[in-house]
Design a protein around this motif. Structure first.
Motif, short mmCIF file in Angstrom:
data_model
loop_
_atom_site.label_atom_id
_atom_site.label_comp_id
_atom_site.label_asym_id
_atom_site.label_seq_id
_atom_site.Cartn_x
_atom_site.Cartn_y
_atom_site.Cartn_z
N THR A 79 112.58 15.68 -87.44
CA THR A 79 112.93 16.59 -88.54
C THR A 79 111.68 17.32 -89.05
OG1 THR A 79 114.77 15.18 -89.19
CG2 THR A 79 113.95 16.72 -90.84
N ILE A 80 110.62 16.56 -89.24
CA ILE A 80 109.37 17.17 -89.72
C ILE A 80 108.85 18.17 -88.69
CG2 ILE A 80 106.93 16.67 -90.20
CD1 ILE A 80 107.93 14.03 -91.48
N ARG A 81 108.91 17.82 -87.43
CA ARG A 81 108.45 18.70 -86.36
C ARG A 81 109.26 19.99 -86.33
NH1 ARG A 81 109.79 19.66 -81.42
NH2 ARG A 81 108.30 20.06 -79.80
N ASN A 82 110.58 19.88 -86.46
CA ASN A 82 111.43 21.07 -86.46
C ASN A 82 111.17 21.95 -87.69
OD1 ASN A 82 112.59 20.42 -84.03
ND2 ASN A 82 114.38 19.43 -84.94
N GLU A 83 110.96 21.32 -88.84
CA GLU A 83 110.66 22.09 -90.05
C GLU A 83 109.33 22.81 -89.90
OE1 GLU A 83 110.97 19.64 -93.53
OE2 GLU A 83 113.07 19.14 -93.11
N PHE A 84 108.35 22.10 -89.34
CA PHE A 84 107.06 22.72 -89.10
C PHE A 84 107.19 23.90 -88.13
CE2 PHE A 84 103.13 23.17 -86.66
CZ PHE A 84 102.24 23.43 -87.68
N ALA A 85 107.94 23.72 -87.06
CA ALA A 85 108.14 24.78 -86.07
C ALA A 85 108.84 25.99 -86.71
CB ALA A 85 108.96 24.26 -84.89
N LEU A 86 109.80 25.73 -87.58
CA LEU A 86 110.50 26.83 -88.27
C LEU A 86 109.54 27.60 -89.17
CD1 LEU A 86 113.07 28.36 -88.92
CD2 LEU A 86 113.56 26.63 -90.67
N GLU A 87 108.71 26.89 -89.90
CA GLU A 87 107.74 27.56 -90.78
C GLU A 87 106.73 28.36 -89.96
OE1 GLU A 87 107.68 28.06 -94.09
OE2 GLU A 87 109.65 27.10 -93.98
N ARG A 88 106.29 27.80 -88.85
CA ARG A 88 105.36 28.51 -87.98
C ARG A 88 106.03 29.76 -87.38
NH1 ARG A 88 100.20 29.76 -87.40
NH2 ARG A 88 99.79 30.40 -85.28
N TYR A 89 107.29 29.63 -87.02
CA TYR A 89 108.05 30.76 -86.47
C TYR A 89 108.15 31.88 -87.52
CZ TYR A 89 111.72 33.27 -83.97
OH TYR A 89 112.44 34.22 -83.32
N ARG A 90 108.44 31.52 -88.74
CA ARG A 90 108.52 32.52 -89.82
C ARG A 90 107.17 33.21 -90.00
NH1 ARG A 90 111.79 28.70 -93.97
NH2 ARG A 90 113.87 29.10 -93.14
N TYR A 91 106.11 32.42 -89.98
CA TYR A 91 104.76 32.98 -90.11
C TYR A 91 104.47 33.97 -88.97
CZ TYR A 91 99.69 33.30 -89.90
OH TYR A 91 98.41 33.77 -89.83
N LEU A 92 104.82 33.59 -87.75
CA LEU A 92 104.58 34.46 -86.60
C LEU A 92 105.34 35.77 -86.73
CD1 LEU A 92 104.63 31.87 -83.69
CD2 LEU A 92 102.65 33.12 -84.57
N LEU A 93 106.60 35.69 -87.16
CA LEU A 93 107.38 36.92 -87.34
C LEU A 93 106.76 37.81 -88.40
CD1 LEU A 93 111.05 35.58 -87.10
CD2 LEU A 93 109.69 36.73 -85.33
N GLN A 94 106.25 37.20 -89.45
CA GLN A 94 105.58 37.97 -90.52
C GLN A 94 104.31 38.63 -89.98
OE1 GLN A 94 104.16 35.55 -93.72
NE2 GLN A 94 103.54 37.29 -94.96
N GLN A 95 103.55 37.91 -89.18
CA GLN A 95 102.33 38.47 -88.61
C GLN A 95 102.64 39.60 -87.64
OE1 GLN A 95 100.41 37.12 -91.07
NE2 GLN A 95 98.90 37.52 -89.52
N ILE A 96 103.68 39.44 -86.85
CA ILE A 96 104.08 40.51 -85.92
C ILE A 96 104.45 41.77 -86.70
CG2 ILE A 96 105.91 41.20 -84.30
CD1 ILE A 96 105.84 38.26 -83.26
N GLN A 97 105.19 41.60 -87.78
CA GLN A 97 105.56 42.74 -88.62
C GLN A 97 104.32 43.40 -89.22
OE1 GLN A 97 108.51 44.16 -89.03
NE2 GLN A 97 107.68 45.68 -90.42
N THR A 98 103.38 42.61 -89.67
CA THR A 98 102.14 43.14 -90.25
C THR A 98 101.34 43.92 -89.22
OG1 THR A 98 102.04 41.33 -91.85
CG2 THR A 98 99.99 42.49 -91.42
N VAL A 99 101.24 43.38 -88.01
CA VAL A 99 100.51 44.07 -86.94
C VAL A 99 101.18 45.42 -86.65
CG1 VAL A 99 99.97 43.99 -84.47
CG2 VAL A 99 99.49 42.01 -85.92
N ASN A 100 102.50 45.43 -86.61
CA ASN A 100 103.23 46.68 -86.36
C ASN A 100 102.96 47.71 -87.46
OD1 ASN A 100 104.37 45.77 -83.98
ND2 ASN A 100 106.23 45.06 -84.97
N GLU A 101 102.95 47.26 -88.72
CA GLU A 101 102.70 48.17 -89.83
C GLU A 101 101.26 48.67 -89.85
OE1 GLU A 101 103.83 45.83 -93.20
OE2 GLU A 101 105.98 46.06 -92.82
N ASN A 102 100.34 47.82 -89.44
CA ASN A 102 98.93 48.21 -89.46
C ASN A 102 98.63 49.39 -88.55
OD1 ASN A 102 98.19 46.35 -91.37
ND2 ASN A 102 97.40 44.86 -89.90
#
Length: 165
Positions: free
Chosen positions: A17-40
């Protein structure tokens, strides 16, 4: 005596459960970073366009007004070359930022694929292919910058600098 089987926490389930929650948070972070790179990329292009326009305008103003301002032609030529050199430096910096952003995007997308392969299943997200660079808008932004700098220098060499003798 000891805890019964029913009251003892299931450490394997908790870890998953902890691993999956961590993976989900990391996934959200990656999507946010991808969006930021696109906007930059759009921000960098806007900065380049603004600075290049200002510098070329200053070079043209120097060309038009150097006689009125009683500047020597060699000084005016040096000023025009200096302003175009500065525009070239801005272009190189902007191009570098866009290329680095594209490389960061590739890295984030590959990490996104690693997470989805592990959590959802292999092949859930197709990995990006650097060979598709001709379909990325960053490629055309960098080409635009390159062509605009070459055009500035050619026009200056053909029209402005010869007229300042």
């Amino acid at each position: 005596m000891g805890e019964s089987e029913q009251t003892r926490p299931d450490t394997a389930t908790d870890a998953a459960t902890i691993r999956n929650e961590f993976a989900l948070e990391r996934y959200r972070y990656l999507l946010q970073q991808i969006q930021t790179v696109n906007e930059n990329a759009h921000r960098f292009l806007a900065i380049y366009q603004t600075l290049a326009t200002a510098l070329v305008t200053a070079a043209l103003a120097l060309f038009v007004g150097y006689r009125k301002w009683e500047l020597a032609a060699s000084t005016a030529r040096g000023g025009v070359i200096g302003l175009l050199t500065l525009a070239t430096v801005v272009a190189a910096f902007t191009g570098t930022l866009i290329v680095v952003g594209a490389l960061a995007w590739l890295d984030y997308r590959n990490e996104e694929c690693d997470i989805t392969d592990e959590i959802v299943g292999p092949g859930f997200r197709t990995r990006p292919r650097p060979g598709n660079f001709f379909r990325w808008y960053e490629t055309y932004v960098v080409l635009f910058i390159l062509v605009s700098v070459i055009t500035m220098w050619v026009l200056a060499a053909v029209f402005l600098l010869p007229a300042m003798r």
